[in-house]
Design an enzyme around this catalytic site. Structure first.
Site, short mmCIF file in Angstrom:
data_model
loop_
_atom_site.label_atom_id
_atom_site.label_comp_id
_atom_site.label_asym_id
_atom_site.label_seq_id
_atom_site.Cartn_x
_atom_site.Cartn_y
_atom_site.Cartn_z
CD GLU A 79 -3.18 -0.70 0.40
OE1 GLU A 79 -3.23 0.44 -0.11
OE2 GLU A 79 -4.05 -1.56 0.22
CD GLU A 110 4.65 -21.27 10.08
OE1 GLU A 110 4.91 -21.83 11.17
OE2 GLU A 110 3.56 -20.74 9.84
#
Length: 273
Positions: A79, A110
């Site tokens: 953004e 992970e």
């Protein structure tokens, strides 16, 4: 280390509850988030100050994460160029499995203890930059091992975790531990921990952008003109900031200059439109 995020939910027999009961209880738990963040505002301020310093000196920030937290950091980072007019590459994300696989939820990544550091090396990471590790548990191998490598190479690091006294905090120069306790669904850290992460990303990026001069008053004067709504908002902002009364004239100047800040600078220069 006590892993509060993995403790059993205090709510029993969820499948027997009504819709109203479920959303009431979820809302009750969500209300704990802002209060937990309030308790560690000094730690958050220290992290933000460090990020601001690195960026002002020409460095970059890298969010580093997996799962829900990593994916939420992608949403924050993408953004910023449009909202604040910064160049792409100033705020980045190192996501387990790669940002290009954002929607695939590669949870197995992970446990990869090498990929994170390899990705940072490809980005030519240096001590001029700063890395912010994200892990609800505070133990995620992907994040932990990458932060260890960063420390070995004198790269400043921050972290956002959901458990006290975590290994990831140990390898962070600016640790932030927001403790909200067990999740509504046992172990589902996409809930309260995810809300914490989203709120902290908002705090970090917004505060840093304000401190870097990307906001005037409370307005996005460097926002890019990517659609009609933003052109209209920028036009009205320019009119307010510079005391203009002709909408079309202000809009024309906005389109010519590219954003509010440049249009204001143009007007102040005394040049003809």
């Amino acid at each position: 280390m006590e892993r509060l995020t993995e403790q059993p939910s205090k709510y029993k027999d969820l499948e027997k509850k009504s819709v109203e009961e479920l959303i009431r209880d979820i809302n009750r738990e969500d209300q704990l988030v802002a209060l937990a963040i309030q308790k560690v505002l000094p730690d958050i301020a220290a992290l933000i100050t460090a990020v601001e310093k690195q960026l002002k000196n020409g460095g970059r920030m890298f969010y580093l994460g997996c799962g829900s937290g990593g994916r939420l950091s992608v949403l924050d980072a993408i953004e910023l160029p449009n909202t604040y007019g910064i160049e792409k590459g100033i705020v980045n994300v190192v996501l387990a499995g790669g940002v290009e696989h954002l929607v695939e939820a590669l949870e197995e990544k992970e446990d990869d203890v090498e990929e994170g550091w390899e990705t940072l090396q490809e980005a030519k990471i240096s001590s001029a930059d700063i890395v912010v590790g994200i892990s609800a548990s505070g133990t995620t191998p992907y994040v932990l091992e990458t932060l260890k490598k960063c420390r070995e190479h004198s790269i400043p690091c921050g972290s956002i975790v959901g458990n006290p006294d975590s290994p990831i905090s140990t390898y962070s120069d600016y640790p932030v531990e927001v403790i909200t306790g067990p999740e509504f669904i046992t172990g589902s850290t996409r809930m309260k921990c995810g809300t914490v992460q989203k709120m902290l990303f908002d705090m970090i990026s917004t505060t840093v952008m304000v401190r870097l001069g990307r906001v005037k008053g409370n307005r996005m004067v460097n926002a890019r003109l990517t659609n009609n709504k933003l052109v209209d908002r920028s036009t009205k902002t320019l009119m307010v900031e510079m005391g203009l009364t002709d909408y079309e004239e202000a809009k024309s100047l906005i389109l010519k200059c590219g954003n509010v800040q440049k249009a204001m600078d143009f007007i102040r220069s005394g040049k003809n439109v």
